[in-house]
Design an enzyme around this catalytic site. Structure first.
Site, PDB file in Angstrom:
ATOM      1  N   ARG A 144     -28.351 -70.653 -24.316  1.00  0.00           N
ATOM      2  CA  ARG A 144     -28.200 -71.961 -23.688  1.00  0.00           C
ATOM      3  C   ARG A 144     -28.152 -73.003 -24.802  1.00  0.00           C
ATOM      4  NH1 ARG A 144     -32.363 -69.308 -20.737  1.00  0.00           N
ATOM      5  NH2 ARG A 144     -31.765 -68.853 -18.570  1.00  0.00           N
ATOM      6  N   LYS A 169     -36.277 -71.136 -20.414  1.00  0.00           N
ATOM      7  CA  LYS A 169     -36.401 -71.333 -18.981  1.00  0.00           C
ATOM      8  C   LYS A 169     -37.535 -70.475 -18.423  1.00  0.00           C
ATOM      9  CE  LYS A 169     -33.179 -72.208 -15.206  1.00  0.00           C
ATOM     10  NZ  LYS A 169     -31.778 -72.065 -14.763  1.00  0.00           N
ATOM     11  N   HIS A 244     -21.509 -75.160 -22.279  1.00  0.00           N
ATOM     12  CA  HIS A 244     -22.172 -74.098 -21.525  1.00  0.00           C
ATOM     13  C   HIS A 244     -21.224 -72.946 -21.210  1.00  0.00           C
ATOM     14  CE1 HIS A 244     -25.460 -72.487 -19.123  1.00  0.00           C
ATOM     15  NE2 HIS A 244     -24.598 -72.247 -18.141  1.00  0.00           N
ATOM     16  N   ARG A 247     -21.527 -69.578 -22.947  1.00  0.00           N
ATOM     17  CA  ARG A 247     -22.494 -68.623 -22.378  1.00  0.00           C
ATOM     18  C   ARG A 247     -21.821 -67.766 -21.304  1.00  0.00           C
ATOM     19  NH1 ARG A 247     -28.096 -67.783 -21.626  1.00  0.00           N
ATOM     20  NH2 ARG A 247     -28.809 -67.698 -19.473  1.00  0.00           N
ATOM     21  N   HIS A 278     -32.305 -64.679 -18.077  1.00  0.00           N
ATOM     22  CA  HIS A 278     -32.318 -65.021 -16.657  1.00  0.00           C
ATOM     23  C   HIS A 278     -33.664 -64.664 -16.040  1.00  0.00           C
ATOM     24  CE1 HIS A 278     -27.647 -64.950 -16.195  1.00  0.00           C
ATOM     25  NE2 HIS A 278     -28.104 -66.115 -16.573  1.00  0.00           N
ATOM     26  N   TYR A 287     -21.804 -63.469 -12.353  1.00  0.00           N
ATOM     27  CA  TYR A 287     -20.653 -63.360 -13.242  1.00  0.00           C
ATOM     28  C   TYR A 287     -19.634 -62.329 -12.754  1.00  0.00           C
ATOM     29  CZ  TYR A 287     -23.437 -66.033 -16.581  1.00  0.00           C
ATOM     30  OH  TYR A 287     -24.174 -67.008 -17.186  1.00  0.00           O
TER      31      TYR A 287
END
Length: 310
Positions: A144, A169, A244, A247, A278, A287
């Site tokens: 990120r 995150k 972004h 990524r 994640h 994805y």
């Protein structure tokens, strides 16, 4: 019974202790409690939750929905102490934000971007190398943007070829293995940076020409300028490829490689999910349907397996 204000503080403290950052939750919930107090209401109700969430008519519906989601989470916590609490049902405000469609950079576009970064005219020798290093790292690591600009010099293990991402995150820390070629670029940058700033203690690995932390707003501006130079963004248009999207490209290219090599993607998916940081593997599965190339590759693999069975 605790007041709603104290209940909000306890709720936020509990969630944050579990790793959630909840940056906007505090302001929203405390403002909601004040809204209830003005209306002489001592507990959460669906009526006042909706009224509060939608009171700013100049906002987009996505902001209303987001505010109601925050209230719903608190209401689920609060009902244990106050049975009068009403939990706003899902779908009460029917709006869902749509994910931006990722831009899939080609190898030539990435190469052009990195070359353009090195050609930035600046009185400070380090600046072009900083952008070159940042954009390249984003392209090959799947980090990120915040992770790439926040890691510190000591977070790179040169002997093991591993980058440590801390406080990402959900408050998680993870290890990101790097290719030898990526390490070489990082090493060259670190040598140049340390020659310029001598023994000065720096806040992050990648720094501005003044030795300070990079700012996202300025990075986005530089990226827009460079993307226009290389022709992947139209002049005077703000919308277009994002940082972004590097990524997204990393994730999609990884999945494509697995499909084309005949790998079992469901078995490998937790690996990619962990690498990307994640919180849940379901976030990684998004994805799979985000690009036609992935759908075609998956279809060919399924077809080949069916033929093998037949």
């Amino acid at each position: 019974m605790k007041s709603l204000t104290h209940a909000v503080d306890d709720y936020l403290a509990l969630r944050r202790s579990l790793g959630f950052k909840l940056r906007e939750y505090g302001d929203c919930l405390h403002e909601f409690v004040s809204f209830l107090a003005k209306n002489r209401m001592a507990h959460v109700t669906n009526k006042f939750a909706v009224e509060y969430a939608t009171q700013r008519q100049n906002e987009k519906p996505v902001s209303w929905t987001r505010r109601l989601i925050i209230i719903r989470g608190f209401a689920r916590y609060r009902i244990g102490a106050d049975p009068r609490t009403e939990i706003p049902p899902i779908g009460l405000l029917r709006f869902r934000s749509r994910r931006a469609r990722p831009y899939l950079y080609s190898e030539d576009e990435i190469r052009s971007l990195l070359q353009a970064a090195l050609k930035i005219e600046s009185p400070h020798k380090l600046q072009p190398h900083t952008y070159h290093c940042l954009f390249g790292l984003l392209a090959v690591s799947g980090l990120r943007l915040g992770e790439a600009i926040n890691f510190q010099p000591q977070d790179v293990d040169w002997s093991e070829g591993v980058l440590t991402i801390r406080g990402a995150k959900f408050g998680k820390t993870r290890l990101v293995p790097l290719h030898a070629s990526t390490l070489a670029v990082l090493r060259n940058y670190a040598d140049l940076r340390d020659r310029i700033f001598a023994r000065r203690i720096l806040p992050t690995f990648l720094v501005t020409s003044h030795g300070t932390k990079l700012e996202k707003t300025n990075l986005s501006r530089i990226f827009r300028e460079l993307s226009r130079q290389i022709g992947i963004r139209k002049p005077k248009v703000r919308n277009g490829p994002r940082l972004h999207d590097f990524r997204h490209r990393f994730a999609i290219e990884t999945l494509l490689r697995w499909y084309r090599c005949g790998e079992s993607v469901p078995q490998r998916m937790p690996v990619l999910s962990t690498y990307l940081g994640h919180g849940n593997v379901s976030g990684t599965y998004w994805y799979l349907g985000s690009t036609p190339e992935l759908i075609v590759a998956a279809s060919k693999l399924i077809e080949a397996r069916w033929k093998g069975v037949a």
